[in-house]
Design a protein around this motif. Structure first.
Motif: not given
Ligand SMILES: Cc1cc2nc3c(=O)[nH]c(=O)nc-3n(C[C@H](O)[C@H](O)[C@H](O)COP(=O)(O)OP(=O)(O)OC[C@H]3O[C@@H](n4cnc5c(N)ncnc54)[C@H](O)[C@@H]3O)c2cc1C
Length: 554
Positions: A300-319
Motif C-alpha cells: 500500500t505504501s509503495r502505491v501511495f509513494n509512486a502516486v505521491g511522486c507523480a503528484g509532485m512531478a505534476h506540480r513541478a510541471c505547473l510551476v
C-alpha cells in the motif's frame, strides 16, 4: 527591461499559478474517466474539484509556512511537571494543513475495498504540496486499515476502525509502521526487536530499538518484532499493533530518543525510538507477520509513494510552465526558446506517462481487491508496482530538477517556490518503502523464480495493440530481458537498472496508449526514452513546440 518590469513578471507568474490542482490536470481527469467509467467519475468529480481548490489554496499556504526553518517540529518528551509525554510540538500551520488534508477524504475512500482509484486521485492532489507532514501518515494509515480489514480480529476492527476512518482531525486516529532497525532497513530479516508474550490472549510486550519511526506520535503503529523462539530472517517476524495509549489512557512504554534532522519531509516527525516493554496486539498468525506486512502495508505504501511522486512531478510541471510563460530573458518570454520548450516537453511527457502508468496499476489493484483480476493481472501488478515505486521516484526527481533549472537562480530559493522542497521531499520518497536496488532485486527474484515477466509482457503486448512502434520495442525488451535473467547472475543483477527503467517506461507508454492520452505525447515519450541516436531535425523542433504550446493554452 527595468527592475519593476522584471518584478511584475515574477508577480504575474505567481498570480497565474493554478487555484485548483484538479482543474489544472485535464490529463488525470481523462485517465480516471477512462478507467473508472463515466458514471462513477461523475459522482466523484465534485469531491475532487473541491479538494483540488483546497490543496492549491489554504493547504498549500499552510504547508509553505510550516516548512520555514523556525516552524519545524521539535520533541517535547517531558511535561513542565516531569511527566513523560513523548510528544512533538508543531507550529499551528501543521494542524491547519492536517485539518484540510484529512478532510479531503483519502482515508474513508481507501477503507472501502476496490476503491483505490478515488482515494489515490485525492492523494495525488494532496501530494502537489509535497509530503506536507501528513501525506506519509495517510499512507501508513491506509496500510494499517487494509491490514486490519483483511487480517485483524473483529475485536481490533471494532475497537479501532471508527477512529481510523474518521475525517475529524481533532479526534481521528492515524497510523505508523515501524520496521527499520539500525542494522538494516532493506535487510528487515535482521530485525532483533523482541516480542515477549504477556500471558493475556494475543498480547505481547515489545523490547528493543527502532531506527526510523515516521509519524512517531501515531495513535496506532504496526511493528515487526521477533518472538524469542522464532526462526531467524523474515520468517521469524511477527506483526503487532502497538497503541500509543493504553485502555486506561496512560502512555504505552516507549520513549523517543530524538527526532531526526532530515533533508526532506521536514515537518513530518521521524524519530529513533526505544521500546521498553510496550504492549501490543498480535495481528494475524505469527509466522505470517512479514508476509502480511508486505502484502497489506508495504505494498500500500509503495502505491501511495509512486502516486505521491507523480503528484509532485505534476506540480513541478505547473510551476515550470508558468514561469517559462512569464519570465523574460533577452527580450522574450523564455517559453519561446527551443531548449526551454524541449525541457518542458520532456517534463510534461514524462509526467503524463508516469501518471497514466501508475493510475492504470491502481485500476488493476481495484480489480484485484474486488476479486475480478486473473492470475496474469496479479503478476503484472506485482512486477508493475515494484518498478513504479522505483522509476516514479527517479523520474519525478528528474522532472523537479528540470523545473528548478528552468527557474534559474530563483529555483534554488526556498521561499520563492515550492520546487526546492519538492526536490528534498522526493529524495526521501526515493528511499522510503524500499530503496531502488531492493525493489529491482525483488523484481529480478520474481521473474527468475516465478517467471512473472511473462505475464508482465503478455499483458503489455495486449495493451499495445494498434501501436506498432510500442509493440516492437516491447518484443525486443522482452526477448533481451528473458536472455539476461537466465545468464550470469551477477550480470543479470547489474542489468536490472537498465531493464527496470525500460520495463517501467513501456508499462507507462502502454497505459497512455490505452487511456486516450494524445498520441503526440505518447510518441514524444517513446522517442525520448527509446531512440535518442541522432541530432534533431526541423520536424522535431516543430513537434516540441506544438506539444508545449498546446499545454500552455489549456
Ligand atoms: C525520512 C525517512 C523516514 C523513514 N521512516 C520509516 C518508518 O516510519 N518506518 C520504517 O520502518 N522505516 C522508515 N524509514 C527507513 C527506510 O525504509 C529505510 O531507510 C530503507 O528501507 C533503506 O534501508 P537502510 O536505510 O537500512 O539502507 P540499507 O539497507 O543499509 O541500504 C544502503 C544501500 O545499500 C543498497 N543495498 C542494500 N542491500 C542491497 C542488495 N542486496 N543489493 C544491492 N544493493 C543493496 C540499498 O539500495 C542502499 O542504496 C525511513 C527512512 C527515511 C529516509
Amino acid at each position: 527591461m527595468t527592475h519593476d518590469m522584471a518584478r511584475n513578471d515574477l508577480l504575474a507568474f505567481e498570480a497565474a499559478q493554478p487555484v485548483n490542482f484538479w482543474r489544472a490536470d485535464p490529463h488525470l481527469q481523462q485517465i480516471l474517466r477512462h478507467w473508472v467509467g463515466a458514471t462513477p467519475f461523475a459522482s466523484w468529480e465534485h469531491h475532487l474539484d473541491a479538494f483540488g481548490a483546497e490543496t492549491a489554496g489554504p493547504i498549500d499556504a499552510a504547508v509553505r509556512r510550516n516548512n520555514l526553518g523556525h516552524n519545524l517540529p521539535r520533541e517535547e518528551r517531558w511535561s513542565p511537571y516531569g511527566e513523560r509525554m513523548e510528544e512533538v510540538e508543531h507550529h499551528p500551520s501543521f494542524h491547519l494543513a492536517g485539518r484540510g488534508i484529512y478532510a479531503g477524504g483519502v482515508i474513508p475512500a481507501v477503507a472501502k475495498r476496490g476503491n483505490n482509484a478515488k482515494a489515490l486521485a485525492l492523494f495525488y492532489l494532496s501530494s502537489h504540496v509535497g509530503e506536507a507532514g501528513h501525506n506519509c501518515p495517510l499512507a501508513c494509515t491506509a496500510g494499517l486499515i487494509k491490514a486490519l480489514r483483511e487480517i485483524g480480529s473483529t475485536e481490533l476492527q471494532d475497537r479501532y476502525m471508527p477512529r481510523l476512518t474518521s475525517t475529524d482531525y481533532a479526534t481521528l486516529a492515524h497510523g505508523g509502521q515501524f520496521l527499520t532497525e539500525v542494522q538494516g532497513g532493506s535487510d528487515v530479516g535482521a530485525n532483533t526487536v523482541r516480542a515477549v508474550p504477556t500471558g493475556a490472549a494475543n498480547m505481547w510486550e515489545l523490547h528493543g530499538e527502532k531506527w526510523f519511526c515516521s509519524n512517531v506520535t501515531a495513535d496506532l503503529i504496526l511493528v515487526t518484532a521477533r518472538p524469542d523462539d522464532a526462526p531467524s530472517g523474515t520468517k521469524g517476524l511477527g506483526l503487532f499493533l502497538m497503541p500509543r495509549r493504553l485502555p486506561d489512557g496512560s502512555l504505552n512504554s516507549y520513549s523517543i530518543r530524538r527526532l531526526k534532522d532530515k533533508i526532506g519531509t521536514r515537518t513530518l516527525p521521524t524519530a529513533e525510538l526505544d521500546l521498553n516493554g510496550a504492549m501490543a496486539h498480535q495481528v494475524g498468525p505469527l509466522d505470517s507477520g512479514f508476509r502480511n506486512m508486505m502484502t497489506y502495508v508495504i505494498n500500500t505504501s509503495r502505491v501511495f509513494n509512486a502516486v505521491g511522486c507523480a503528484g509532485m512531478a505534476h506540480r513541478a510541471c505547473l510551476v515550470g510552465q508558468g514561469y517559462a510563460a512569464h519570465r523574460r530573458s533577452f527580450g522574450a518570454p523564455i517559453l519561446h526558446y527551443p531548449l526551454v520548450q524541449e525541457t518542458l516537453a520532456d517534463m510534461q511527457s514524462e509526467t503524463r506517462a508516469m501518471v497514466s502508468g501508475i493510475f492504470y496499476l491502481v485500476h488493476v489493484l481495484d480489480r484485484i481487491e474486488r476479486g475480478e483480476a486473473n492470475a496474469i493481472e496479479q503478476h503484472f501488478w506485482r512486477v508493475g508496482i515494484n518498478l513504479n515505486k522505483t522509476r516514479n521516484a527517479i523520474s519525478s526527481h528528474e522532472v523537479i530538477l528540470s523545473a528548478l533549472e528552468l527557474l534559474g537562480g530563483n529555483g534554488t530559493i526556498e521561499t520563492f517556490s515550492v520546487v526546492p522542497r519538492l526536490l528534498r521531499d522526493n529524495v526521501v520518497f526515493e528511499n522510503w518503502e524500499g530503496s531502488h536496488n531492493t525493489l529491482l532485486m525483488q523484481v529480478l527474484r520474481d521473474c527468475q523464480v516465478k517467471k512473472m515477466h511473462q505475464s508482465f509482457f503478455q499483458h503489455l503486448l495486449q495493451q499495445a495493440q494498434g501501436h506498432a512502434r510500442l509493440t516492437e520495442v516491447l518484443i525486443t525488451t522482452r526477448d533481451d530481458f528473458d536472455v539476461a535473467i537466465k545468464g550470469d547472475q551477477a550480470l543479470a543483477t547489474l542489468n536490472m537498472r537498465f531493464f527496470g527503467s525500460r520495463m517501467a517506461w513501456l508499462q507507462w507508454a502502454a497505459a497512455m496508449h490505452q487511456d486516450g492520452t494524445e498520441r503526440r505525447t505518447v510518441d514524444h515519450f517513446l522517442n525520448r526514452r527509446f531512440a535518442e541516436t541522432a541530432p534533431h531535425d526541423l520536424d522535431y523542433l516543430q513537434r516540441v513546440k506544438e506539444l508545449v504550446m498546446a499545454s500552455n493554452s489549456t
